[in-house]
Scaffold this motif. Structure first.
Motif, PDB file in Angstrom:
ATOM      1  N   VAL A  23      14.230  -7.280  -6.827  1.00 59.99           N
ATOM      2  CA  VAL A  23      12.964  -7.001  -6.849  1.00 59.99           C
ATOM      3  C   VAL A  23      12.528  -7.644  -8.296  1.00 59.99           C
ATOM      4  CG1 VAL A  23      11.208  -5.055  -7.037  1.00 59.99           C
ATOM      5  CG2 VAL A  23      13.163  -5.202  -5.419  1.00 59.99           C
ATOM      6  N   LEU A  24      11.852  -8.439  -8.385  1.00 64.62           N
ATOM      7  CA  LEU A  24      11.196  -8.913  -9.609  1.00 64.62           C
ATOM      8  C   LEU A  24       9.787  -8.612  -9.879  1.00 64.62           C
ATOM      9  CD1 LEU A  24      12.990 -11.426  -8.148  1.00 64.62           C
ATOM     10  CD2 LEU A  24      13.034 -11.839 -10.341  1.00 64.62           C
ATOM     11  N   VAL A  25       9.503  -8.126 -10.837  1.00 66.93           N
ATOM     12  CA  VAL A  25       7.801  -7.716 -11.272  1.00 66.93           C
ATOM     13  C   VAL A  25       7.612  -8.553 -12.312  1.00 66.93           C
ATOM     14  CG1 VAL A  25       6.580  -5.876 -12.187  1.00 66.93           C
ATOM     15  CG2 VAL A  25       8.465  -5.313 -10.366  1.00 66.93           C
ATOM     16  N   PRO A 125      -4.300  -3.015  -5.802  1.00 64.14           N
ATOM     17  CA  PRO A 125      -4.599  -2.018  -4.648  1.00 64.14           C
ATOM     18  C   PRO A 125      -3.383  -0.776  -4.955  1.00 64.14           C
ATOM     19  CG  PRO A 125      -3.518  -4.071  -3.657  1.00 64.14           C
ATOM     20  CD  PRO A 125      -4.013  -4.189  -5.076  1.00 64.14           C
ATOM     21  N   LEU A 126      -2.411  -0.868  -5.684  1.00 60.67           N
ATOM     22  CA  LEU A 126      -1.768   0.171  -5.909  1.00 60.67           C
ATOM     23  C   LEU A 126      -2.543   1.280  -6.972  1.00 60.67           C
ATOM     24  CD1 LEU A 126       2.153  -1.372  -6.468  1.00 60.67           C
ATOM     25  CD2 LEU A 126       1.084   0.290  -4.390  1.00 60.67           C
ATOM     26  N   ARG A 127      -2.942   0.713  -7.924  1.00 60.52           N
ATOM     27  CA  ARG A 127      -3.701   1.185  -8.962  1.00 60.52           C
ATOM     28  C   ARG A 127      -5.034   1.900  -8.490  1.00 60.52           C
ATOM     29  NH1 ARG A 127      -4.125  -3.450 -12.979  1.00 60.52           N
ATOM     30  NH2 ARG A 127      -6.089  -2.425 -13.615  1.00 60.52           N
ATOM     31  N   LEU A 137       7.542   1.541  -2.515  1.00 60.40           N
ATOM     32  CA  LEU A 137       9.005   1.843  -3.170  1.00 60.40           C
ATOM     33  C   LEU A 137       9.975   2.123  -1.992  1.00 60.40           C
ATOM     34  CD1 LEU A 137       7.863   4.308  -6.049  1.00 60.40           C
ATOM     35  CD2 LEU A 137       8.472   1.820  -6.206  1.00 60.40           C
ATOM     36  N   THR A 138       9.478   2.859  -0.882  1.00 63.01           N
ATOM     37  CA  THR A 138      10.532   3.038   0.193  1.00 63.01           C
ATOM     38  C   THR A 138      10.789   1.585   0.890  1.00 63.01           C
ATOM     39  OG1 THR A 138       9.478   5.161   0.700  1.00 63.01           O
ATOM     40  CG2 THR A 138      10.535   4.200   2.450  1.00 63.01           C
ATOM     41  N   ALA A 139       9.836   0.817   1.146  1.00 67.29           N
ATOM     42  CA  ALA A 139       9.976  -0.496   1.952  1.00 67.29           C
ATOM     43  C   ALA A 139      10.881  -1.192   0.889  1.00 67.29           C
ATOM     44  CB  ALA A 139       8.555  -1.040   2.234  1.00 67.29           C
ATOM     45  N   PRO A 157       3.443   0.221 -12.102  1.00 70.43           N
ATOM     46  CA  PRO A 157       3.597   1.802 -12.269  1.00 70.43           C
ATOM     47  C   PRO A 157       5.203   1.611 -12.767  1.00 70.43           C
ATOM     48  CG  PRO A 157       2.857   0.982 -10.061  1.00 70.43           C
ATOM     49  CD  PRO A 157       2.881  -0.041 -10.631  1.00 70.43           C
ATOM     50  N   ASP A 158       5.305   2.837 -13.412  1.00 68.11           N
ATOM     51  CA  ASP A 158       6.498   3.071 -14.093  1.00 68.11           C
ATOM     52  C   ASP A 158       7.763   3.393 -13.078  1.00 68.11           C
ATOM     53  OD1 ASP A 158       5.462   3.255 -16.712  1.00 68.11           O
ATOM     54  OD2 ASP A 158       5.439   5.338 -16.692  1.00 68.11           O
TER      55      ASP A 158
END
Length: 189
Positions: A23-25, A125-127, A137-139, A157-158
């Protein structure tokens, strides 16, 4: 600029763990988040890996530079939104598009048919609360172990940062827009 000698010895131990999906952000206020994600997509595609790109803020009919190139290369790229919120005429419709887009992206993540899935500009869309963070996060936790996921956008998000394997924060040092120079085709699109 200070001139320095190039290293001649490896200064970190070689990793010994198993290879797995990462997972890369790419986040932060600087330019280059989407560009970096697209570079990873091109790198994976160049190795013959299946890649899918979802853009949460672009319209399905978008024809920016990345769309034209990815189409030529056979990399599927899909706009899921109706533009940035300040361009939207109906924010509830924008939220509905984001939720429907997330359902498509989540199905792709869980199916495991792609080596890499890019979730470009998903932080908006998250914010805004249009896509629930817990669902994302679950996915990410439950996706098949070989699937790499790249998420982009300002203000990650943290909880996502904690879950990610690699997080890069693009820092704004200087931007041409602040000098009155508008966006330019081939640079911003």
């Amino acid at each position: 600029m200070q001139i320095e000698s190039p290293p001649v010895d490896r200064d970190t131990p070689k990793p010994q763990g198993e290879r797995r999906g990462l997972v890369l952000v790419h986040t932060g206020n600087g330019k280059g988040k989407s560009t970096a994600a697209f570079g990873l997509a091109l790198r994976a595609h160049g190795r013959g890996k299946a890649v899918k790109v979802y853009q949460f803020m672009k319209v399905p009919s978008a024809r920016f530079g990345e769309h034209r190139l990815f189409e030529q290369l056979g990399i599927p790229i899909e706009g899921l939104g109706d533009g940035f919120s300040w361009k939207s005429r109906d924010l509830e419709h924008s939220a509905e598009l984001a939720r429907a887009g997330w359902a498509r992206a989540e199905a792709t993540l869980r199916a495991g048919e792609h080596f890499m899935v890019v979730l470009d500009e998903i932080m908006y869309p998250l914010r805004y609360g249009w896509v629930p963070l817990d669902a994302v996060l679950t996915a990410l936790r439950e996706r098949p172990p070989h699937v790499h996921v790249v998420l982009t956008g300002r203000g990650a998000p943290d909880e996502l940062i904690a879950l990610a394997d690699t997080v890069t924060e693009m820092a704004l040092v200087k931007h041409h827009f602040n000098a009155g120079v508008p966006a330019q085709r081939g640079i911003e699109d």
